[in-house]
Design a protein around this motif. Structure first.
Motif, PDB file in Angstrom:
ATOM      1  N   ASN A 192      12.085  -0.078   7.472  1.00  0.00           N
ATOM      2  CA  ASN A 192      11.700   0.775   6.236  1.00  0.00           C
ATOM      3  C   ASN A 192      11.913   1.972   6.329  1.00  0.00           C
ATOM      4  OD1 ASN A 192       9.938   0.611   3.882  1.00  0.00           O
ATOM      5  ND2 ASN A 192       8.796   1.915   4.880  1.00  0.00           N
ATOM      6  N   ASP A 194      13.233   4.669  -6.560  1.00  0.00           N
ATOM      7  CA  ASP A 194      12.239   4.195  -5.364  1.00  0.00           C
ATOM      8  C   ASP A 194      12.716   2.947  -4.913  1.00  0.00           C
ATOM      9  OD1 ASP A 194       9.929   3.771  -4.000  1.00  0.00           O
ATOM     10  OD2 ASP A 194       8.965   2.709  -5.573  1.00  0.00           O
ATOM     11  N   GLU A 212      11.464  -0.502  -2.329  1.00  0.00           N
ATOM     12  CA  GLU A 212      10.509  -1.217  -1.838  1.00  0.00           C
ATOM     13  C   GLU A 212      10.948  -2.258  -0.711  1.00  0.00           C
ATOM     14  OE1 GLU A 212       8.095  -2.965  -4.615  1.00  0.00           O
ATOM     15  OE2 GLU A 212       7.311  -0.820  -5.373  1.00  0.00           O
ATOM     16  N   GLU A 252      10.375  -5.718   1.442  1.00  0.00           N
ATOM     17  CA  GLU A 252       9.619  -6.563   1.713  1.00  0.00           C
ATOM     18  C   GLU A 252      10.320  -7.778   2.616  1.00  0.00           C
ATOM     19  OE1 GLU A 252       8.911  -8.413  -2.272  1.00  0.00           O
ATOM     20  OE2 GLU A 252       7.734  -6.925  -2.826  1.00  0.00           O
ATOM     21  N   HIS A 283       3.189   6.105  -4.726  1.00  0.00           N
ATOM     22  CA  HIS A 283       2.452   5.651  -3.615  1.00  0.00           C
ATOM     23  C   HIS A 283       1.220   6.455  -3.179  1.00  0.00           C
ATOM     24  CE1 HIS A 283       5.744   2.647  -2.614  1.00  0.00           C
ATOM     25  NE2 HIS A 283       6.447   3.774  -2.914  1.00  0.00           N
TER      26      HIS A 283
END
Length: 290
Positions: A42, A62, A64, A66, A219
């Motif tokens: 990450n 951004d 993300e 997963e 966040h």
């Protein structure tokens, strides 16, 4: 790659596949090691995106990361990179993050082509490794494989610009060289983000005015307010805030690591801008009786 454009908020959303496979003779791995792999992966992607912003003005708003569900009997870490970009008319990178990551982890020194809506630029791995978070994460991933006797190689599957997936196997010898190249001279990694928009999302206790709850890039985090001048103004009750207010400040991130994994500490170093008013909450008057 999946693309979903949401015109209401003018947000372009794309997904990208990236998989780390630990090639080993065992059928399990300790949970702390798995957590570290995920943390480092990450951090690597976030650092790459930060360089795309800083060096090429072509980063995503951004990202993300997963994890897909793991298949039985295989130590795989399949990841989904969810990338958001506001205003598709700007220089949004169409370069796949995974392709850059593979170059870094494999020690590939060949030219990296950065493409966007508006331009095409040639770069190198060295440019991305100037980001301390990226360099540290790449080094940690390589070192964790190189030093693990039960793992023979590292296999990575990534998605190319044409949507096809390509697999690359990286030997422990190569990973050891990458780890040595990316070794940290400092125990902690320090990142300073200047003129950053911070949204207040929780109350600031008067008995602990230095403990702040804010959002950075959406966040939530807890940050220590180290701007003494700003704190003095607050203590004198010249400034008041409520959830949803926004300040613009320089904020420092310190990344440290121990046996439990990585930890982050945030510190607001200097406040540049804040709402120029105070709130006065009047006590509710009791109803009058006639």
């Amino acid at each position: 790659m999946k693309i979903n454009q949401q015109s209401f908020h003018d947000i372009v959303f794309t997904e990208e596949f990236f998989e780390i496979r630990l090639v080993c003779d065992t059928d399990s791995i300790d949970i702390l090691s798995l957590i570290k792999y995920l943390n480092h992966a990450n951090n690597m992607f976030q650092g790459i995106n930060e360089t795309l912003h800083k060096e090429f003005n072509a980063g995503y708003t951004d990202i993300e990361v997963e994890a897909y569900a793991l298949e039985y009997g295989s130590i795989r870490i399949p990841l989904k990179l969810k990338k958001y970009a506001v205003n598709s008319l700007l220089g949004i990178s169409t370069t796949f993050i995974g392709g850059v990551a593979v170059n870094l982890v494999s020690g590939n020194k060949e030219t990296i082509v950065i493409t966007s809506n508006t331009d095409e630029i040639e770069s190198s791995s060295a440019t991305f490794l100037q980001n301390s978070q990226t360099k540290r994460s790449v080094g940690k991933i390589a070192r964790m494989v190189a030093d693990n006797d039960s793992i023979s190689d590292l296999s990575i599957t990534y998605e190319k610009s044409d949507g096809q997936r390509e697999k690359m196997t990286i030997t422990k010898k190569t990973l050891k060289e990458v780890a040595e190249e990316c070794e940290d001279s400092e125990e902690d990694v320090i990142n300073l983000y200047q003129n950053t928009h911070l949204e207040i999302y929780g109350p600031i206790l008067e008995n602990k005015p230095s403990s702040w709850r804010v959002k950075i890039n959406g966040h939530p985090i807890r940050a220590y307010m180290s701007d003494k001048d700003f704190l003095e103004e607050m203590t004198a009750k010249k400034i008041a805030f409520a959830p949803g207010d926004e300040i613009i400040a320089d904020i420092e991130e310190v990344i440290s690591e121990d046996e439990r994994g990585e930890h982050r500490r945030w510190s607001i170093k200097k406040v540049h801008s804040y709402p120029k008013y105070t709130r006065v909450i009047k006590e509710q008057q009791p109803p009058q009786i006639f």
